[in-house]
Motif scaffolding. Structure first.
Motif, PDB file in Angstrom:
ATOM      1  N   PRO A   1       0.823  -1.217   0.000  1.00 43.76           N
ATOM      2  CA  PRO A   1       0.000   0.000   0.000  1.00 43.76           C
ATOM      3  C   PRO A   1       0.854   1.263   0.000  1.00 43.76           C
ATOM      4  N   ALA A   2       0.312   2.292  -0.633  1.00 43.96           N
ATOM      5  CA  ALA A   2       1.035   3.560  -0.717  1.00 43.96           C
ATOM      6  C   ALA A   2       0.667   4.519   0.409  1.00 43.96           C
ATOM      7  N   LEU A   3      -0.510   4.339   0.996  1.00 46.93           N
ATOM      8  CA  LEU A   3      -0.975   5.272   2.007  1.00 46.93           C
ATOM      9  C   LEU A   3      -0.316   5.041   3.363  1.00 46.93           C
ATOM     10  N   ASP A   4      -0.257   6.112   4.137  1.00 48.30           N
ATOM     11  CA  ASP A   4       0.219   6.052   5.513  1.00 48.30           C
ATOM     12  C   ASP A   4      -0.869   6.686   6.380  1.00 48.30           C
ATOM     13  N   GLY A   5      -1.484   5.889   7.214  1.00 49.95           N
ATOM     14  CA  GLY A   5      -2.596   6.382   8.018  1.00 49.95           C
ATOM     15  C   GLY A   5      -2.214   7.417   9.057  1.00 49.95           C
TER      16      GLY A   5
ATOM     17  N   GLY B   1       7.560   1.518  -5.832  1.00 47.06           N
ATOM     18  CA  GLY B   1       7.638   0.463  -4.829  1.00 47.06           C
ATOM     19  C   GLY B   1       6.292   0.020  -4.298  1.00 47.06           C
ATOM     20  N   SER B   2       5.240   0.848  -4.502  1.00 48.62           N
ATOM     21  CA  SER B   2       3.900   0.474  -4.050  1.00 48.62           C
ATOM     22  C   SER B   2       3.122  -0.139  -5.206  1.00 48.62           C
ATOM     23  N   THR B   3       2.186  -1.001  -4.884  1.00 43.79           N
ATOM     24  CA  THR B   3       1.389  -1.665  -5.910  1.00 43.79           C
ATOM     25  C   THR B   3      -0.060  -1.201  -5.922  1.00 43.79           C
ATOM     26  N   GLU B   4      -0.489  -0.521  -4.860  1.00 39.09           N
ATOM     27  CA  GLU B   4      -1.872  -0.054  -4.770  1.00 39.09           C
ATOM     28  C   GLU B   4      -1.955   1.060  -3.749  1.00 39.09           C
ATOM     29  N   LEU B   5      -3.079   1.773  -3.781  1.00 41.70           N
ATOM     30  CA  LEU B   5      -3.266   2.827  -2.792  1.00 41.70           C
ATOM     31  C   LEU B   5      -3.460   2.218  -1.405  1.00 41.70           C
ATOM     32  N   GLY B   6      -4.198   1.106  -1.353  1.00 42.50           N
ATOM     33  CA  GLY B   6      -4.407   0.415  -0.086  1.00 42.50           C
ATOM     34  C   GLY B   6      -5.714   0.783   0.568  1.00 42.50           C
ATOM     35  N   LEU B   7      -6.822   0.527  -0.149  1.00 42.82           N
ATOM     36  CA  LEU B   7      -8.142   0.910   0.339  1.00 42.82           C
ATOM     37  C   LEU B   7      -8.981  -0.313   0.676  1.00 42.82           C
ATOM     38  N   PRO B   8      -9.287  -0.544   1.946  1.00 44.58           N
ATOM     39  CA  PRO B   8     -10.281  -1.575   2.253  1.00 44.58           C
ATOM     40  C   PRO B   8     -11.653  -1.078   1.811  1.00 44.58           C
ATOM     41  N   THR B   9     -12.578  -2.018   1.587  1.00 48.50           N
ATOM     42  CA  THR B   9     -13.923  -1.641   1.132  1.00 48.50           C
ATOM     43  C   THR B   9     -14.857  -1.550   2.342  1.00 48.50           C
ATOM     44  N   ALA B  10     -15.496  -0.425   2.554  1.00 48.86           N
ATOM     45  CA  ALA B  10     -15.434   0.810   1.791  1.00 48.86           C
ATOM     46  C   ALA B  10     -14.707   1.858   2.655  1.00 48.86           C
ATOM     47  N   SER B  11     -13.840   2.617   2.025  1.00 52.58           N
ATOM     48  CA  SER B  11     -13.048   3.592   2.773  1.00 52.58           C
ATOM     49  C   SER B  11     -12.783   4.823   1.918  1.00 52.58           C
ATOM     50  N   CYS B  12     -12.303   5.870   2.565  1.00 58.60           N
ATOM     51  CA  CYS B  12     -11.988   7.113   1.868  1.00 58.60           C
ATOM     52  C   CYS B  12     -10.626   7.616   2.323  1.00 58.60           C
ATOM     53  N   VAL B  13     -10.213   8.750   1.790  1.00 55.27           N
ATOM     54  CA  VAL B  13      -8.974   9.405   2.209  1.00 55.27           C
ATOM     55  C   VAL B  13      -9.304  10.865   2.521  1.00 55.27           C
ATOM     56  N   VAL B  14      -8.363  11.567   3.121  1.00 53.88           N
ATOM     57  CA  VAL B  14      -8.504  13.009   3.302  1.00 53.88           C
ATOM     58  C   VAL B  14      -7.367  13.702   2.567  1.00 53.88           C
ATOM     59  N   THR B  15      -7.694  14.840   1.958  1.00 50.05           N
ATOM     60  CA  THR B  15      -6.703  15.643   1.242  1.00 50.05           C
ATOM     61  C   THR B  15      -6.455  16.934   2.014  1.00 50.05           C
ATOM     62  N   LYS B  16      -5.294  17.526   1.784  1.00 55.19           N
ATOM     63  CA  LYS B  16      -4.944  18.742   2.533  1.00 55.19           C
ATOM     64  C   LYS B  16      -4.131  19.697   1.673  1.00 55.19           C
ATOM     65  N   PHE B  17      -4.398  20.977   1.858  1.00 55.92           N
ATOM     66  CA  PHE B  17      -3.488  22.003   1.343  1.00 55.92           C
ATOM     67  C   PHE B  17      -3.535  23.197   2.295  1.00 55.92           C
ATOM     68  N   VAL B  18      -2.479  23.958   2.334  1.00 58.99           N
ATOM     69  CA  VAL B  18      -2.377  25.132   3.213  1.00 58.99           C
ATOM     70  C   VAL B  18      -2.623  26.373   2.376  1.00 58.99           C
ATOM     71  N   LYS B  19      -3.694  27.099   2.702  1.00 63.44           N
ATOM     72  CA  LYS B  19      -4.058  28.271   1.897  1.00 63.44           C
ATOM     73  C   LYS B  19      -3.493  29.580   2.437  1.00 63.44           C
ATOM     74  N   GLY B  20      -2.817  29.507   3.589  1.00 65.56           N
ATOM     75  CA  GLY B  20      -2.252  30.726   4.157  1.00 65.56           C
ATOM     76  C   GLY B  20      -1.875  30.530   5.606  1.00 65.56           C
ATOM     77  N   THR B  21      -1.862  31.626   6.344  1.00 64.40           N
ATOM     78  CA  THR B  21      -1.490  31.596   7.758  1.00 64.40           C
ATOM     79  C   THR B  21      -2.596  32.215   8.608  1.00 64.40           C
ATOM     80  N   LYS B  22      -2.903  31.580   9.710  1.00 62.38           N
ATOM     81  CA  LYS B  22      -3.904  32.102  10.637  1.00 62.38           C
ATOM     82  C   LYS B  22      -3.333  33.291  11.417  1.00 62.38           C
ATOM     83  N   PRO B  23      -4.214  34.084  12.046  1.00 64.61           N
ATOM     84  CA  PRO B  23      -3.731  35.229  12.841  1.00 64.61           C
ATOM     85  C   PRO B  23      -2.734  34.832  13.923  1.00 64.61           C
ATOM     86  N   ASP B  24      -2.838  33.590  14.420  1.00 62.13           N
ATOM     87  CA  ASP B  24      -1.916  33.165  15.469  1.00 62.13           C
ATOM     88  C   ASP B  24      -0.601  32.639  14.902  1.00 62.13           C
ATOM     89  N   GLY B  25      -0.453  32.706  13.566  1.00 61.96           N
ATOM     90  CA  GLY B  25       0.790  32.282  12.942  1.00 61.96           C
ATOM     91  C   GLY B  25       0.817  30.827  12.513  1.00 61.96           C
TER      92      GLY B  25
END
Length: 350
Positions: free
Chosen positions: A90-94, A122-146
């Motif tokens: 599997p390619a994913l890391d929980g 080196g990975s052969t699959e994403l590694g998804l049991p049925t039924a499952s999902c993933v979460v995606t992330k990106f950083v759009k900026g900085t919060k007032p607290d830094g």
């Protein structure tokens, strides 16, 4: 004129002839095979030797190369499929987000695209049991607290087990005008990466656990259903009957319609398909309006005799099954399913 010019330019180039050119000239009906050469026949023979024979050799070499290349690729695919099946990696890391490189983007309809990401080496699959999902992330900026202002959203990847090892997986994403994650993903170019973590198990599917399951999907809520459908139909030992009711606003909003139609044609005794449109065209053979009591009775297993899975907009869930609880647990059964006698154990809300 071209032939005479070539004859004058190359009157005695017999040194370029060889077995292939001689054979081709004889088979083409050259008089040289039957008697003395004349000036015209010699020129024609030389012309064929110079211009036709190299093409035959090149064509044969190309055919040999492509045929052997195809055989080589087939052997490599067989080896990768064997590893994918017998020793999957599997390619994913929980525990952490990992970057996955975007390979290509293709249109699905007017507001939805298929984003194809590469599996890491080196990975052969994403590694998804049925039924499952993933979460995606990106950083759009900085919060007032830094601290980083991160956007995190769940998606259900598509990785068809019927294809064996592919080296990639897909995300089917609809773009929303005010959706920060969908707009971010739509802005990605091939070669760029998206941070993904998972898998997050939603429902642990077991082959033949139910004789019949009903799938009620609206819009992009079809993606977890795709995962279930593919895993069931690829397994010859799994005899679970599947009834999919797929609701959309208009015909152009139906995602992967050709794909579902082909599955229904290929598995007529196991996969049943119905479409519902809020705004159907003038000529339309599917259901009209919203998913109602009648179609639920027709398509879904009776209460206590199977499982009904539902995924779609909150308005759809509120009407049919009741929404999830505020903490995103299953919550109580409501809507049409409650009215028809379904209990919590009969229904799963993605």
């Amino acid at each position: 004129m071209f032939f005479r010019a070539c004859s004058r330019a190359f009157p005695r180039q017999s040194g370029l002839s060889g077995p292939v050119s001689r054979s081709f000239a004889t088979e083409a009906g050259s008089p040289s095979a039957a008697g003395p050469k004349t000036g015209g026949s010699s020129a024609a023979s030389n012309f064929l030797k110079l211009f036709v024979a190299p093409g035959v050799v090149a064509g044969g070499a190309y055919y040999w190369y492509t045929e052997n290349q195809a055989k080589s690729q087939s052997l490599i695919k067989q080896k990768l499929d064997k590893k994918w099946k017998e020793n999957p990696v599997p390619a994913l890391d929980g525990k952490k987000f990992l970057p996955f490189q975007l390979l290509e983007v293709t249109d699905v309809n007017h507001n939805t695209k298929r984003f194809r990401f590469a599996l890491p080496e080196g990975s052969t699959e994403l590694g998804l049991p049925t039924a499952s999902c993933v979460v995606t992330k990106f950083v759009k900026g900085t919060k007032p607290d830094g601290k980083p202002d991160a956007v995190i959203r769940p998606y259900t990847p598509i990785e068809d087990p019927a294809e064996g090892f592919t080296g990639h997986f897909d995300l089917i994403i609809k773009q929303y005008p005010n959706g920060p994650m969908s707009n971010h993903i739509f802005s990605l170019k091939p070669g760029e990466t998206l941070d993904i973590k998972g898998p997050i198990l939603k429902h642990q599917y077991k082959p033949n656990e139910f004789k019949h399951i009903g799938l009620l999907a609206g819009g992009t809520g079809i993606t977890p259903m795709i995962q279930l459908i593919q895993r069931i139909l690829v397994n010859p030992e799994d005899k679970t009957k599947i009834s999919l009711v797929f609701a959309n606003i208009a015909e152009e909003d139906i995602l992967l319609k050709d794909y579902f139609d082909s599955l229904a044609k290929k598995h007529p005794d196991q996969f049943e398909l119905r479409y519902f449109l809020e705004k159907p065209p003038m000529v339309w053979r599917g259901g009209e309006g919203y998913i109602n009591e009648t179609v639920i009775k027709e398509a879904c297993p009776k209460p206590g005799e199977g499982k009904v899975f539902i995924c779609g907009p909150n308005q759809m869930l509120a009407s049919i099954s009741g929404t999830k609880a505020p903490d995103f647990t299953q919550g109580q059964i409501g809507g049409l399913l409650k009215k028809l006698g379904y209990k919590e154990q009969d229904v799963y809300k993605f």
